[in-house]
Design a protein around this motif. Structure first.
Motif, PDB file in Angstrom:
ATOM      1  N   SER A  21     -23.670  10.761 -61.654  1.00  0.00           N
ATOM      2  CA  SER A  21     -23.524  10.541 -60.220  1.00  0.00           C
ATOM      3  C   SER A  21     -24.008   9.133 -59.868  1.00  0.00           C
ATOM      4  O   SER A  21     -24.701   8.482 -60.650  1.00  0.00           O
ATOM      5  CB  SER A  21     -24.341  11.580 -59.442  1.00  0.00           C
ATOM      6  OG  SER A  21     -25.725  11.352 -59.617  1.00  0.00           O
ATOM      7  N   ALA A  22     -23.647   8.685 -58.683  1.00  0.00           N
ATOM      8  CA  ALA A  22     -24.062   7.360 -58.225  1.00  0.00           C
ATOM      9  C   ALA A  22     -25.586   7.271 -58.143  1.00  0.00           C
ATOM     10  O   ALA A  22     -26.168   6.241 -58.476  1.00  0.00           O
ATOM     11  CB  ALA A  22     -23.443   7.051 -56.867  1.00  0.00           C
ATOM     12  N   GLU A  26     -27.894   4.625 -60.165  1.00  0.00           N
ATOM     13  CA  GLU A  26     -28.779   3.753 -59.394  1.00  0.00           C
ATOM     14  C   GLU A  26     -30.234   3.912 -59.841  1.00  0.00           C
ATOM     15  O   GLU A  26     -30.955   2.922 -59.990  1.00  0.00           O
ATOM     16  CB  GLU A  26     -28.655   4.072 -57.909  1.00  0.00           C
ATOM     17  CG  GLU A  26     -29.436   3.153 -57.016  1.00  0.00           C
ATOM     18  CD  GLU A  26     -29.217   3.430 -55.543  1.00  0.00           C
ATOM     19  OE1 GLU A  26     -29.969   2.848 -54.744  1.00  0.00           O
ATOM     20  OE2 GLU A  26     -28.323   4.210 -55.193  1.00  0.00           O
ATOM     21  N   ASN A  27     -30.662   5.140 -60.079  1.00  0.00           N
ATOM     22  CA  ASN A  27     -32.038   5.374 -60.548  1.00  0.00           C
ATOM     23  C   ASN A  27     -32.270   4.767 -61.923  1.00  0.00           C
ATOM     24  O   ASN A  27     -33.323   4.186 -62.183  1.00  0.00           O
ATOM     25  CB  ASN A  27     -32.352   6.869 -60.568  1.00  0.00           C
ATOM     26  CG  ASN A  27     -32.500   7.444 -59.185  1.00  0.00           C
ATOM     27  OD1 ASN A  27     -32.794   6.736 -58.228  1.00  0.00           O
ATOM     28  ND2 ASN A  27     -32.286   8.743 -59.062  1.00  0.00           N
ATOM     29  N   VAL A  60     -24.851  -4.858 -61.000  1.00  0.00           N
ATOM     30  CA  VAL A  60     -24.257  -3.569 -61.342  1.00  0.00           C
ATOM     31  C   VAL A  60     -23.467  -3.113 -60.127  1.00  0.00           C
ATOM     32  O   VAL A  60     -23.996  -3.020 -59.026  1.00  0.00           O
ATOM     33  CB  VAL A  60     -25.319  -2.513 -61.711  1.00  0.00           C
ATOM     34  CG1 VAL A  60     -24.664  -1.174 -61.983  1.00  0.00           C
ATOM     35  CG2 VAL A  60     -26.136  -2.963 -62.911  1.00  0.00           C
ATOM     36  N   GLU A  61     -22.185  -2.851 -60.336  1.00  0.00           N
ATOM     37  CA  GLU A  61     -21.309  -2.379 -59.260  1.00  0.00           C
ATOM     38  C   GLU A  61     -20.975  -0.921 -59.544  1.00  0.00           C
ATOM     39  O   GLU A  61     -20.409  -0.596 -60.590  1.00  0.00           O
ATOM     40  CB  GLU A  61     -20.036  -3.223 -59.221  1.00  0.00           C
ATOM     41  CG  GLU A  61     -19.084  -2.834 -58.127  1.00  0.00           C
ATOM     42  CD  GLU A  61     -17.846  -3.722 -58.139  1.00  0.00           C
ATOM     43  OE1 GLU A  61     -16.749  -3.164 -58.018  1.00  0.00           O
ATOM     44  OE2 GLU A  61     -17.988  -4.944 -58.298  1.00  0.00           O
ATOM     45  N   GLN A  65     -16.812   7.847 -56.250  1.00  0.00           N
ATOM     46  CA  GLN A  65     -16.316   8.974 -57.031  1.00  0.00           C
ATOM     47  C   GLN A  65     -14.866   9.211 -56.621  1.00  0.00           C
ATOM     48  O   GLN A  65     -14.563   9.402 -55.455  1.00  0.00           O
ATOM     49  CB  GLN A  65     -17.162  10.218 -56.745  1.00  0.00           C
ATOM     50  CG  GLN A  65     -16.902  11.373 -57.652  1.00  0.00           C
ATOM     51  CD  GLN A  65     -17.455  11.156 -59.056  1.00  0.00           C
ATOM     52  OE1 GLN A  65     -18.332  10.334 -59.260  1.00  0.00           O
ATOM     53  NE2 GLN A  65     -16.945  11.874 -60.000  1.00  0.00           N
ATOM     54  N   VAL A  66     -13.957   9.188 -57.582  1.00  0.00           N
ATOM     55  CA  VAL A  66     -12.536   9.323 -57.298  1.00  0.00           C
ATOM     56  C   VAL A  66     -12.037  10.653 -57.840  1.00  0.00           C
ATOM     57  O   VAL A  66     -12.263  10.982 -59.000  1.00  0.00           O
ATOM     58  CB  VAL A  66     -11.733   8.162 -57.951  1.00  0.00           C
ATOM     59  CG1 VAL A  66     -10.256   8.337 -57.697  1.00  0.00           C
ATOM     60  CG2 VAL A  66     -12.219   6.837 -57.420  1.00  0.00           C
TER      61      VAL A  66
END
Length: 75
Positions: A21-22, A26-27, A60-61, A65-66
């Protein structure tokens, strides 16, 4: 989800598809950069680990979620 990682002094970026997951991505990035860990570790959709030296990460990009479409239709 698509993740792009820019590496310093490298003309190309690292692009991978991940089931994480995003928030997980990120974490992982913030932990690697703030705690002084040597490597940023992410896992792609096929279960392969991608290791990037955390002191060389430029950016970081994290893509959205697609949901994949199924069937035929006009694009």
């Amino acid at each position: 989800m698509e993740i792009k990682i820019g590496v310093q002094h490298t003309p190309r970026e690292i692009v991978l598809e991940s089931d994480q997951s995003a928030e997980e991505v990120e974490n992982a990035v913030s932990q690697a950069l703030s705690s002084g860990e040597k490597l940023l570790t992410l896992v792609d959709q096929r279960g392969r680990k991608v290791l990037v030296p955390s002191d060389r990460v430029a950016y970081v990009e994290i893509g959205a979620q697609v949901q994949r479409r199924v069937g035929f239709g006009a694009v």
